[in-house]
Motif scaffolding. Sequence first.
Motif, PDB file in Angstrom:
ATOM      1  N   GLU A 194       0.836  -1.203   0.000  1.00 45.16           N
ATOM      2  CA  GLU A 194       0.000   0.000   0.000  1.00 45.16           C
ATOM      3  C   GLU A 194       0.873   1.255   0.000  1.00 45.16           C
ATOM      4  O   GLU A 194       0.561   2.237  -0.685  1.00 45.16           O
ATOM      5  CB  GLU A 194      -0.925  -0.003   1.206  1.00 45.16           C
ATOM      6  CG  GLU A 194      -2.086  -0.987   1.085  1.00 45.16           C
ATOM      7  CD  GLU A 194      -2.930  -1.034   2.330  1.00 45.16           C
ATOM      8  OE1 GLU A 194      -2.674  -0.224   3.258  1.00 45.16           O
ATOM      9  OE2 GLU A 194      -3.846  -1.872   2.405  1.00 45.16           O
ATOM     10  N   ALA A 195       1.958   1.214   0.763  1.00 43.51           N
ATOM     11  CA  ALA A 195       2.887   2.356   0.767  1.00 43.51           C
ATOM     12  C   ALA A 195       3.508   2.554  -0.601  1.00 43.51           C
ATOM     13  O   ALA A 195       3.654   3.690  -1.079  1.00 43.51           O
ATOM     14  CB  ALA A 195       3.972   2.133   1.821  1.00 43.51           C
ATOM     15  N   LEU A 196       3.863   1.455  -1.279  1.00 41.16           N
ATOM     16  CA  LEU A 196       4.423   1.557  -2.627  1.00 41.16           C
ATOM     17  C   LEU A 196       3.414   2.133  -3.609  1.00 41.16           C
ATOM     18  O   LEU A 196       3.763   2.941  -4.472  1.00 41.16           O
ATOM     19  CB  LEU A 196       4.874   0.174  -3.102  1.00 41.16           C
ATOM     20  CG  LEU A 196       6.154  -0.390  -2.474  1.00 41.16           C
ATOM     21  CD1 LEU A 196       6.402  -1.805  -2.978  1.00 41.16           C
ATOM     22  CD2 LEU A 196       7.348   0.498  -2.777  1.00 41.16           C
ATOM     23  N   ALA A 197       2.140   1.729  -3.472  1.00 34.73           N
ATOM     24  CA  ALA A 197       1.107   2.233  -4.382  1.00 34.73           C
ATOM     25  C   ALA A 197       0.899   3.730  -4.198  1.00 34.73           C
ATOM     26  O   ALA A 197       0.783   4.485  -5.170  1.00 34.73           O
ATOM     27  CB  ALA A 197      -0.199   1.485  -4.142  1.00 34.73           C
ATOM     28  N   VAL A 198       0.855   4.177  -2.941  1.00 38.80           N
ATOM     29  CA  VAL A 198       0.665   5.608  -2.670  1.00 38.80           C
ATOM     30  C   VAL A 198       1.862   6.401  -3.182  1.00 38.80           C
ATOM     31  O   VAL A 198       1.703   7.461  -3.812  1.00 38.80           O
ATOM     32  CB  VAL A 198       0.466   5.831  -1.156  1.00 38.80           C
ATOM     33  CG1 VAL A 198       0.476   7.323  -0.833  1.00 38.80           C
ATOM     34  CG2 VAL A 198      -0.845   5.212  -0.690  1.00 38.80           C
TER      35      VAL A 198
END
Length: 413
Positions: free
Chosen positions: A262-266
Motif C-alpha cells: 500500500e505504501a508503494l502504491a501511494v
Amino acid sequence: MILSPFEWTIAKRYMLPGKGERFIALVAGISLVAVMLGVAALVIVMSVMNGFRAELFDKIVSLNGHAIIQGYGGRIDNWQDVLEDVRKTQGVTRASPLIEQPLASTFNGRAELVLVRGNTKEDIARLAPKVKAGDLAQLQPGERNVAIGSELARNLGAQVGDTITVFNPLGRSTPFGTVPRQIGYHVSAIFEIGVYDLDERFVVMPMKDAQTLLLTGDQIGMIELTTTNPDKVDQILAPLERKLAGRAVVVDWKQMNSSLFEALAVERVAMFVVLSIIVLVAVFNILSSLIMLVRAKTRDIAILRTMGATRRSLLKVFVTAGFCIGAAGTVAGLILGFVFLYFRQPIVRLVEVLTGQNLWDPSIRFLTELPARADPVEIGVISVMALIFSFLATLYPAFKAASTDPVQVLRYE
C-alpha cells in the motif's frame, strides 16, 4: 493535421530561427531539453518503482506462495485432509505443508534470531536457482543438514561445512524446569532470495527435522499455496475460506504485506503526479519561445497574410513548430530514460564512488539490486501526456499569430 508544402516550409523555417534570432533558438533548445528531462525522469522513476514492486512480489511469492492457511494455535488438525481439499480447489495450482517458527541460532559465539522453515523435498528443490554455495541435495530427513540465507551466513560468520546451533526454548520438562532444546545442524547450502529480511532470517530444513526440533510430532503449522492469478487470490480462495471457518484462517499475500505494498502504491501515484508537474512546467518553455517567435515574426506574418495566407494556415504553422519541439523532446526523453535504465547499476556504482555514499543499502531497500521494469502502457501514457501538454502550449501563441491584423502591422512599417 495535414500541412500543405507552403505551410510545412514556413513551419520548418520557424523551427530553425536565423542568425538574428539566436535567443529564440536558445529558448527553443531549452524547451526541448526541459521536456526531454521531464519525460526521462518520469520513465526512470515509474519503471524503477514498477520494478521494485514486481521484484519484491516475485521474491516474496517465490518463497511464501500466494497465500498461507494457518491453523489456530499454530497447528492444523487433520492437515492431510485439509491439504487434499486445498489441492482440489479450483484455481489452486500448488499446495504444500509448511512449518515456520521463530527461534534463535548461534555459531562461534555469535547469536541471531532466525526463522526456521520445515519444507517438503519438492519445496526445497525450488530454492536451487537461489543457491550461492553448497548443495541442496544434502538436505535429507534425519541428516541434520540445513540451508541458510546469505545475510544470516554473513552475520554469523558461517560457511558451507560449518555447524550452527538452533535453540528451541520450548524444550523438554525436567525436575529442574524446562530445558531449552538445542540441536547442531550442518550448513549444506547458502541461498540468496534477494530480499534482505528473508536472507537475514531463514533457516530451511526438511519437514521431519523441523518436526523433531519443535517436538510437534506429525503435525504442521500451515499450508502454503499458489494460485493461477495472484491478483484474484481472495476470490479464488473465498470458497475454501468458508469451508475452513473455525478450523484455520486463510491469509493471502496482500494481507501479509499490506502495509508495504500500500505504501508503494501511494508513493507511485505521488511520484507520477509530481513528475507530471515537471513536464507541465517544461512545456511552458515551449509557450514562451513561441510567444517570442510570434512577436519577432509579426511583420512576416502580416506580409504572409497580405499574400493570401489564411488564418488557418498560420495557426497550423505555429502549432506544428511548437508541437515538433515537444515531440522531439518526448522522443529524446524516452531514449535517455531507457539508456539510464539499461545502465542503472553501473550508474549507481559510479555515483557511490564519486560521493562515497552507499545509495542502495539492502537492509533498507529490501532488495539487493536496483530493479526496473518498464510498463508499455505506462510509457505510452507518459508519451501521450507530454505530447498533449506540448500541443496545448502551442494554442495561445498560434491563435495570437493567426489573429494578427496585417493592416495594423504594416501601417506603421
